[in-house]
Design a protein around this motif. Structure first.
Motif, PDB file in Angstrom:
ATOM      1  N   PRO A  62       8.412  -5.810  12.668  1.00  0.00           N
ATOM      2  CA  PRO A  62       9.717  -5.936  13.323  1.00  0.00           C
ATOM      3  C   PRO A  62      10.800  -6.268  12.290  1.00  0.00           C
ATOM      4  O   PRO A  62      10.570  -7.056  11.380  1.00  0.00           O
ATOM      5  CB  PRO A  62       9.532  -7.117  14.287  1.00  0.00           C
ATOM      6  N   GLY A  63      11.934  -5.627  12.426  1.00  0.00           N
ATOM      7  CA  GLY A  63      13.068  -5.953  11.550  1.00  0.00           C
ATOM      8  C   GLY A  63      13.166  -5.091  10.301  1.00  0.00           C
ATOM      9  O   GLY A  63      14.177  -5.109   9.622  1.00  0.00           O
ATOM     10  N   VAL A  64      12.090  -4.338   9.978  1.00  0.00           N
ATOM     11  CA  VAL A  64      12.172  -3.388   8.860  1.00  0.00           C
ATOM     12  C   VAL A  64      12.218  -1.985   9.466  1.00  0.00           C
ATOM     13  O   VAL A  64      11.278  -1.581  10.142  1.00  0.00           O
ATOM     14  CB  VAL A  64      10.952  -3.498   7.915  1.00  0.00           C
ATOM     15  N   SER A  65      13.316  -1.272   9.245  1.00  0.00           N
ATOM     16  CA  SER A  65      13.405   0.052   9.852  1.00  0.00           C
ATOM     17  C   SER A  65      12.521   1.032   9.088  1.00  0.00           C
ATOM     18  O   SER A  65      12.315   0.897   7.885  1.00  0.00           O
ATOM     19  CB  SER A  65      14.857   0.540   9.857  1.00  0.00           C
ATOM     20  N   ASN A  66      12.035   2.008   9.815  1.00  0.00           N
ATOM     21  CA  ASN A  66      11.199   3.046   9.211  1.00  0.00           C
ATOM     22  C   ASN A  66      11.913   3.711   8.042  1.00  0.00           C
ATOM     23  O   ASN A  66      11.321   3.969   6.998  1.00  0.00           O
ATOM     24  CB  ASN A  66      10.905   4.117  10.276  1.00  0.00           C
ATOM     25  N   VAL A  67      13.211   3.958   8.225  1.00  0.00           N
ATOM     26  CA  VAL A  67      13.953   4.691   7.204  1.00  0.00           C
ATOM     27  C   VAL A  67      14.106   3.842   5.938  1.00  0.00           C
ATOM     28  O   VAL A  67      13.923   4.330   4.814  1.00  0.00           O
ATOM     29  CB  VAL A  67      15.314   5.194   7.757  1.00  0.00           C
ATOM     30  N   ASN A  68      14.375   2.570   6.119  1.00  0.00           N
ATOM     31  CA  ASN A  68      14.519   1.681   4.968  1.00  0.00           C
ATOM     32  C   ASN A  68      13.188   1.499   4.241  1.00  0.00           C
ATOM     33  O   ASN A  68      13.115   1.509   3.007  1.00  0.00           O
ATOM     34  CB  ASN A  68      15.066   0.330   5.456  1.00  0.00           C
ATOM     35  N   PHE A  69      12.137   1.381   5.027  1.00  0.00           N
ATOM     36  CA  PHE A  69      10.778   1.260   4.493  1.00  0.00           C
ATOM     37  C   PHE A  69      10.431   2.465   3.618  1.00  0.00           C
ATOM     38  O   PHE A  69      10.035   2.343   2.452  1.00  0.00           O
ATOM     39  CB  PHE A  69       9.830   1.131   5.689  1.00  0.00           C
ATOM     40  N   MET A  70      10.642   3.660   4.168  1.00  0.00           N
ATOM     41  CA  MET A  70      10.266   4.872   3.438  1.00  0.00           C
ATOM     42  C   MET A  70      11.157   5.097   2.223  1.00  0.00           C
ATOM     43  O   MET A  70      10.716   5.557   1.179  1.00  0.00           O
ATOM     44  CB  MET A  70      10.331   6.080   4.376  1.00  0.00           C
ATOM     45  N   LYS A  71      12.430   4.760   2.372  1.00  0.00           N
ATOM     46  CA  LYS A  71      13.346   4.962   1.247  1.00  0.00           C
ATOM     47  C   LYS A  71      12.945   4.058   0.076  1.00  0.00           C
ATOM     48  O   LYS A  71      12.914   4.491  -1.080  1.00  0.00           O
ATOM     49  CB  LYS A  71      14.783   4.670   1.684  1.00  0.00           C
TER      50      LYS A  71
ATOM     51  N   ALA B  21       0.819  -1.211   0.000  1.00  0.00           N
ATOM     52  CA  ALA B  21       0.000   0.000   0.000  1.00  0.00           C
ATOM     53  C   ALA B  21       0.858   1.269   0.000  1.00  0.00           C
ATOM     54  O   ALA B  21       0.341   2.368  -0.140  1.00  0.00           O
ATOM     55  CB  ALA B  21      -0.934   0.007   1.207  1.00  0.00           C
ATOM     56  N   ARG B  22       2.172   1.102   0.172  1.00  0.00           N
ATOM     57  CA  ARG B  22       3.075   2.247   0.086  1.00  0.00           C
ATOM     58  C   ARG B  22       3.864   2.227  -1.224  1.00  0.00           C
ATOM     59  O   ARG B  22       4.894   2.898  -1.348  1.00  0.00           O
ATOM     60  CB  ARG B  22       4.029   2.260   1.291  1.00  0.00           C
ATOM     61  N   GLY B  23       3.409   1.386  -2.161  1.00  0.00           N
ATOM     62  CA  GLY B  23       4.021   1.412  -3.493  1.00  0.00           C
ATOM     63  C   GLY B  23       5.107   0.377  -3.725  1.00  0.00           C
ATOM     64  O   GLY B  23       5.729   0.355  -4.779  1.00  0.00           O
TER      65      GLY B  23
END
Lengths: 444, 253
Positions: free
Chosen positions: B91-100, A400-402
């Motif tokens: 768990p295990g996926v960082s916010n920064v890596n997710f957003m990047k 859902a975030r692409g």
């Protein structure tokens, strides 16, 4: 009506026994050393034991029938392996810290390990048996018991080469050692029996990275035995990466012996091979030891990966920690067997065991069996085992975030395994294994 | 922006949405209010592409394209964003890596250059200030151990980073105390623009004091039964949903 004769387990045992005279003929001088008696004794032990079958409790979930269908011969000389051939298997910063074994044989030409630390020996087992017998013989074959394991007996009978690593007392080795095993199965099938002996002196420090890779499409069989002797106060970090060819059989046996105040950590990453069995045994033989067994495996297709661990707490105040995680897809199968013995004298033992498996398909299976035998009364032991699937909610959230589904799945698989990777003590090794595992995610 | 026509949706064989019609134009903020079980969250989830929801009739066009034909990731890349009612812990996926990963997937889809580490970091830092989020959340696993308010702020942060054309807010106010509500609403208000539209789904009128809608729709039993301006929300607050249900019942007599 089939006229093919079914190969019986005994026939294949006889086949291996029959390789011994050819093996002896290749030994030349090393036939006359005292160790040859050990080989012969191991051969008769192997003959008495035979290969394990599924009625053996320790082999209940690992069917070695596919391995026994092959009549593997002794490994021949390897073709033209150059610096270029090795490049894909090297780690950044460790290019000049390596001992290379081609088809189980130590290559003087391709090995280049050097250390500034005095008195350290890294050499072929062949050389060690001749030139360092006084350092080798008190240990070689003294820890890995033949009687318990046919594959150890088979390895010992056919040991001609491998690696000997010796770190003197009070010696800190700054340069990690890369043991690079490469099996060249482009032209034919074979089996190898490399042997690793690590003797880490009192208060010594050593880091070792052992890798197994292959070339070509013929089936081959690696049967490796490692004995790791940790002197009092020694700290050894050992990482093993098994990334053999899809047609490879890989059976390994680790026997670690720990003296007082020693700290031994063994991490094994299994991402290749057709049938893989790791026997990982730690013996905490004196007080105040710390032992870690950490592992990660990923299997697809019809791969089978078995981690059999045993930690023996013989004395008080020791700590052990086990963490195994696996991801299985396709029709892959996995086994985790975790034995922890806490002997009567081993008061104040702390032992933790955790194993988790992620199944990506309906046909993937895992057999998980913790086995705690505790004879002391003042101990802390815990174990946990979980089997699960990828979290659909998390998958949808990422999509859902692409983020495309395949990538989202890979992210979640990696997230599942990430704490295991954090144990890898060398950054370039961590990055490389990380990358290899990511590539496996994409085609599991 | 989005045009929903006679949308009918079933979950496990039960018809939840029974013909929803909604037209949202660029820059508009629409509130959808309704009692529990009216189908509000179903509408949000079906638009985002959740598989368990079966579309049995109707059509949805998003920027002229058939939304229902697209997978969830393509909907996001086309510019649709769902702020989850229950953000998922990973768990295990960082916010920064997710957003990047998300930003660069979306940029790639839109034919833009991927952001390098520095560009990305300055972007996220700017957006974190918008929702008053501490930078330490970047290195933490996605939503893991976040409080309810932190999770909702993280949704708005993602909204700010991904810059969608249409944001659907699914009960973003639920479980928020008044301070968190104000921060979340301020974030949303700063993200309002002439091009960007919002569909704000809520049970209570409270959120609409902060995010003032252009239109309010009332969803009851799978249908929009009343539409009006922002004053409709106040009427609902005063009289409750029974008022509208009764009015409905009277109309069908």
């Amino acid at each position: 009506m089939s006229k093919h004769k079914k190969i019986e387990t005994n026939d294949i045992k006889d086949w291996y026994l029959g390789r011994f005279s050819a093996f002896e003929n290749h030994l030349n001088g090393s036939r006359d050393i005292p160790f040859h008696a050990v080989r012969k004794n191991a051969l008769s032990t192997f003959s008495a034991l035979g290969f394990p079958g599924r009625r053996d409790e320790e082999w209940k979930y690992t069917n070695i029938a596919p391995l026994l269908k092959h009549q593997f011969g002794l490994a021949g000389e390897v073709g033209n392996v150059t610096e270029e051939t090795l490049r894909p298997y090297l780690f950044e910063g460790l290019e000049n810290n390596r001992a290379v074994l081609l088809n189980g044989r130590y290559s003087e030409a391709l090995s280049n390990y050097r250390t500034a630390a005095r008195g350290v020996i890294v050499c072929s087992m062949k050389t060690a048996l001749k030139q360092h017998a006084a350092l080798v013989e008190p240990h070689l074959g003294r820890y890995a018991r033949l009687e318990d394991e046919a594959f150890v007996a088979l390895n010992t009978a056919f040991v001609n080469d491998g690696v000997f690593v010796y770190v003197p007392d009070d010696t800190v080795v700054e340069e990690p050692l890369h043991l690079l095993f490469l099996s060249d199965a482009t032209a034919h099938s074979f089996f190898t029996s490399p042997r690793i002996l690590l003797v880490a002196g009192k208060n010594s420090r050593m880091k070792i990275v052992e890798t197994h890779n292959g070339l070509g499409d013929h089936a081959y069989f690696t049967n490796v035995v490692t004995e790791a002797v940790n002197g009092a106060g020694a700290k050894v970090d050992y990482v093993k990466l098994q990334d053999e060819r899809p047609n490879a059989y890989h059976i390994s046996h680790l026997q670690a012996h720990q003296e007082r105040d020693s700290n031994f950590s063994f991490l094994n990453f299994d991402i290749g091979g057709r049938l893989v069995r790791n026997n990982l045994n730690l013996a905490l033989k004196a007080e105040n030891c710390e032992g870690h067994l950490i592992g990660f495996y990923i299997g697809g297709g019809r791969q089978h990966i078995d981690n059999h661990t045993a930690i023996d707490h013989a004395m008080p105040n020791c700590f052990s920690n086990e963490l195994y995680k696996g991801i299985l897809g396709g029709k892959a199968s996995g086994v985790f067997n975790g034995k922890i013995f806490v002997r009567q004298d081993a008061q104040k033992t702390n032992a933790y065991q955790n194993n988790k498996a992620l199944l990506l398909s309906d046909d993937a299976t895992i057999n998980s069996k913790p086995q705690l035998e505790i004879f002391a009364d003042d101990v802390k032991c815990s174990h946990g085992a979980t089997v699960g699937q990828l979290d659909d909610e998390a998958l949808f959230y990422l999509q859902a975030r692409g983020i495309p589904k395949a990538k989202a799945q890979a992210m979640l698989q990696y997230a599942f395994a990430s704490d295991v990777f954090n144990y890898i003590p060398l950054e370039s090794v961590r990055e490389k294994i990380d990358q290899l595992v990511h590539e496996r995610f994409d085609n599991i | 922006m989005i045009s929903i026509k006679d949308l009918q949706v079933a979950v496990e064989g039960n018809l939840i949405l029974k013909g929803v019609n909604l037209e949202v134009k660029p820059g508009e903020v629409h509130a959808i209010m309704g009692p529990n079980g009216s189908g509000k969250s179903t509408l949000a989830n079906v638009l985002a592409g959740r598989e368990e929801y079966e579309v049995t009739g109707g059509a949805v066009s998003f920027e002229g394209k058939d939304l229902l034909e697209m997978g969830p990731e393509d909907r996001a890349r086309e510019g649709l964003f769902l702020a989850f009612q229950y953000p998922v812990e990973i768990p295990g996926v960082s916010n920064v890596n997710f957003m990047k990963t998300a930003v660069n997937e979306i940029r790639e889809y839109r034919g833009l250059e991927k952001l390098d580490a520095m560009e990305f970091l300055s972007l996220v830092k700017e957006k974190m200030r918008l929702v008053e989020m501490d930078e330490k959340f970047l290195s933490r696993s996605v939503n893991e151990g976040f409080s309810g308010g932190e999770k909702k702020r993280n949704e708005i942060f993602q909204l700010a980073v991904l810059e969608p054309k249409l944001a659907i807010m699914d009960e973003t106010d639920s479980g928020l105390d008044i301070d968190a509500l104000r921060i979340v609403a301020n974030g949303v208000n700063k993200l309002r623009s002439k091009e960007r539209s919002f569909v704000v789904i809520t049970h209570y009128q409270r959120l609409l004091n902060y995010i003032v809608p252009d239109f309010v729709h009332v969803l009851v039993n799978g249908k929009i039964v009343e539409s009006g301006g922002k004053e409709l929300a106040l009427q609902l607050e005063e009289h409750g949903y029974d008022w509208i249900k009764n009015e409905q019942a009277a109309a069908t007599l």
